[in-house]
Motif scaffolding. Sequence first.
Motif, PDB file in Angstrom:
ATOM      1  N   PHE A  25      -5.970  -2.009   3.825  1.00  0.00           N
ATOM      2  CA  PHE A  25      -6.334  -0.616   4.022  1.00  0.00           C
ATOM      3  C   PHE A  25      -7.817  -0.497   4.330  1.00  0.00           C
ATOM      4  O   PHE A  25      -8.638  -1.280   3.846  1.00  0.00           O
ATOM      5  CB  PHE A  25      -6.028   0.213   2.773  1.00  0.00           C
ATOM      6  CG  PHE A  25      -4.563   0.453   2.573  1.00  0.00           C
ATOM      7  CD1 PHE A  25      -3.951   1.563   3.124  1.00  0.00           C
ATOM      8  CD2 PHE A  25      -3.795  -0.437   1.852  1.00  0.00           C
ATOM      9  CE1 PHE A  25      -2.601   1.783   2.954  1.00  0.00           C
ATOM     10  CE2 PHE A  25      -2.448  -0.231   1.670  1.00  0.00           C
ATOM     11  CZ  PHE A  25      -1.847   0.881   2.223  1.00  0.00           C
ATOM     12  N   HIS A  60     -10.575   2.879   4.544  1.00  0.00           N
ATOM     13  CA  HIS A  60     -10.698   4.320   4.377  1.00  0.00           C
ATOM     14  C   HIS A  60     -11.813   4.869   5.258  1.00  0.00           C
ATOM     15  O   HIS A  60     -12.928   4.359   5.264  1.00  0.00           O
ATOM     16  CB  HIS A  60     -10.998   4.651   2.908  1.00  0.00           C
ATOM     17  CG  HIS A  60     -11.174   6.114   2.662  1.00  0.00           C
ATOM     18  ND1 HIS A  60     -12.409   6.720   2.511  1.00  0.00           N
ATOM     19  CD2 HIS A  60     -10.267   7.110   2.557  1.00  0.00           C
ATOM     20  CE1 HIS A  60     -12.258   8.002   2.313  1.00  0.00           C
ATOM     21  NE2 HIS A  60     -10.960   8.272   2.332  1.00  0.00           N
ATOM     22  N   ALA A  76       4.006   9.709   0.083  1.00  0.00           N
ATOM     23  CA  ALA A  76       3.379   8.434   0.458  1.00  0.00           C
ATOM     24  C   ALA A  76       4.054   7.270  -0.256  1.00  0.00           C
ATOM     25  O   ALA A  76       4.360   6.238   0.366  1.00  0.00           O
ATOM     26  CB  ALA A  76       1.889   8.472   0.132  1.00  0.00           C
ATOM     27  N   PHE A 109       6.119   4.324   1.589  1.00  0.00           N
ATOM     28  CA  PHE A 109       5.557   2.980   1.472  1.00  0.00           C
ATOM     29  C   PHE A 109       6.580   2.006   0.908  1.00  0.00           C
ATOM     30  O   PHE A 109       6.780   0.906   1.429  1.00  0.00           O
ATOM     31  CB  PHE A 109       4.319   2.980   0.571  1.00  0.00           C
ATOM     32  CG  PHE A 109       3.029   3.022   1.331  1.00  0.00           C
ATOM     33  CD1 PHE A 109       2.759   2.115   2.352  1.00  0.00           C
ATOM     34  CD2 PHE A 109       2.071   3.970   1.029  1.00  0.00           C
ATOM     35  CE1 PHE A 109       1.570   2.166   3.053  1.00  0.00           C
ATOM     36  CE2 PHE A 109       0.882   4.026   1.734  1.00  0.00           C
ATOM     37  CZ  PHE A 109       0.622   3.129   2.745  1.00  0.00           C
ATOM     38  N   ASP A 143       3.551   4.084   9.001  1.00  0.00           N
ATOM     39  CA  ASP A 143       2.667   5.050   9.662  1.00  0.00           C
ATOM     40  C   ASP A 143       2.641   6.369   8.899  1.00  0.00           C
ATOM     41  O   ASP A 143       1.570   6.922   8.606  1.00  0.00           O
ATOM     42  CB  ASP A 143       3.127   5.309  11.103  1.00  0.00           C
ATOM     43  CG  ASP A 143       2.685   4.222  12.071  1.00  0.00           C
ATOM     44  OD1 ASP A 143       1.761   3.456  11.725  1.00  0.00           O
ATOM     45  OD2 ASP A 143       3.271   4.138  13.174  1.00  0.00           O
ATOM     46  N   THR A 167       1.036   6.184   5.368  1.00  0.00           N
ATOM     47  CA  THR A 167      -0.419   6.162   5.405  1.00  0.00           C
ATOM     48  C   THR A 167      -0.974   7.543   5.726  1.00  0.00           C
ATOM     49  O   THR A 167      -1.980   7.976   5.147  1.00  0.00           O
ATOM     50  CB  THR A 167      -0.906   5.130   6.441  1.00  0.00           C
ATOM     51  OG1 THR A 167      -0.303   3.863   6.163  1.00  0.00           O
ATOM     52  CG2 THR A 167      -2.412   4.973   6.380  1.00  0.00           C
ATOM     53  N   GLU A 168      -0.305   8.262   6.642  1.00  0.00           N
ATOM     54  CA  GLU A 168      -0.760   9.621   6.942  1.00  0.00           C
ATOM     55  C   GLU A 168      -0.620  10.530   5.734  1.00  0.00           C
ATOM     56  O   GLU A 168      -1.457  11.421   5.510  1.00  0.00           O
ATOM     57  CB  GLU A 168       0.010  10.203   8.132  1.00  0.00           C
ATOM     58  CG  GLU A 168      -0.549  11.559   8.548  1.00  0.00           C
ATOM     59  CD  GLU A 168       0.240  12.233   9.662  1.00  0.00           C
ATOM     60  OE1 GLU A 168      -0.122  13.371  10.011  1.00  0.00           O
ATOM     61  OE2 GLU A 168       1.200  11.628  10.166  1.00  0.00           O
ATOM     62  N   SER A 220      -3.581  10.543   3.767  1.00  0.00           N
ATOM     63  CA  SER A 220      -4.596  11.404   4.358  1.00  0.00           C
ATOM     64  C   SER A 220      -4.366  12.859   3.974  1.00  0.00           C
ATOM     65  O   SER A 220      -5.319  13.610   3.721  1.00  0.00           O
ATOM     66  CB  SER A 220      -4.569  11.268   5.887  1.00  0.00           C
ATOM     67  OG  SER A 220      -4.886   9.955   6.285  1.00  0.00           O
TER      68      SER A 220
END
Length: 290
Positions: free
Chosen positions: A2, A4, A39, A43, A60, A63-64, A67
């Motif tokens: 990862f 950030h 998430a 995951f 994808d 991970t979003e 955010s």
Amino acid sequence: MFSHNKRLQYTVRVSEPNPVLASLLLEQFGGPDGELAAAMRYFTQGLAEDDPGRKDLLLDIATEELSHLEVIGSIVAMLNKGAKGDLAEAALEEAELYKSLTAGGNSHTQSILYGGGPALTNSSGVPWTAAYIDSRGDPTCDLRSNIAAESRAKIVYERLIAITDDPGIKDALGFLMTREIAHQKSFEKALYSIADNFPPGRLEGVKPYDTLYVNASTGPGDTEGPWNSGPEWERVEDVVAAGPVDGGEGAAHVDLPADKLKTLRAMAERTASDPESDPLTGADLGSAGD
């Protein structure tokens, strides 16, 4: 691996502090339909997925979702800024400080325990739990669950948008809500790219029970539609008259070894009720009636 990026996926603009609104927004931070739950759901599904396309999709979106967790957490932190400063520096008189912290919702807990930072709880202060993750390891099952999760999250965002007049917050929440729609579309496309996606799993249903509709709730309000009538369905209108669907007697049986059967019969005999008995009981003695 990862990495950030310190810039948010969507800019957060908060007009003024509002600890009560902050506590309500925690529903999408640490609640069952919130961003952390999403998430972690995607995951864990992605890590176990063998299909390269679905694996890429799940990782994808997972991970979003982190955010999005950062966006909603930043909104919560900004809404709590005033309370955080007042509490840390005791800037208000005792009565006013108490009033500001107990204005409603879960705001006092957020201020006292977490110093105004976003807590991994829902809007009622219930801690986040991995029990929110309902994956089963079958893609057709999990994709349907994901579609439902995105749908629920979209509705929660709608309700949160309705309770604030802050234009910056409405704007950011509108973005997050819209991403739920986009993710739902992606999951639906992934589901229907599986040729045999219904029923979930490997086994077909046992016929004819897979086309049986039991009208078990009867009375005013009975309605027919494509979900319960037509050539696809065999309706059962009177459950009692129809009897067990397998044609049996509808009882439960077990084959027991002789020694266990003897013991069971002895117990049944010892504990049998006498239908002719009408003993005087404590309820009778304590009754205020005749």
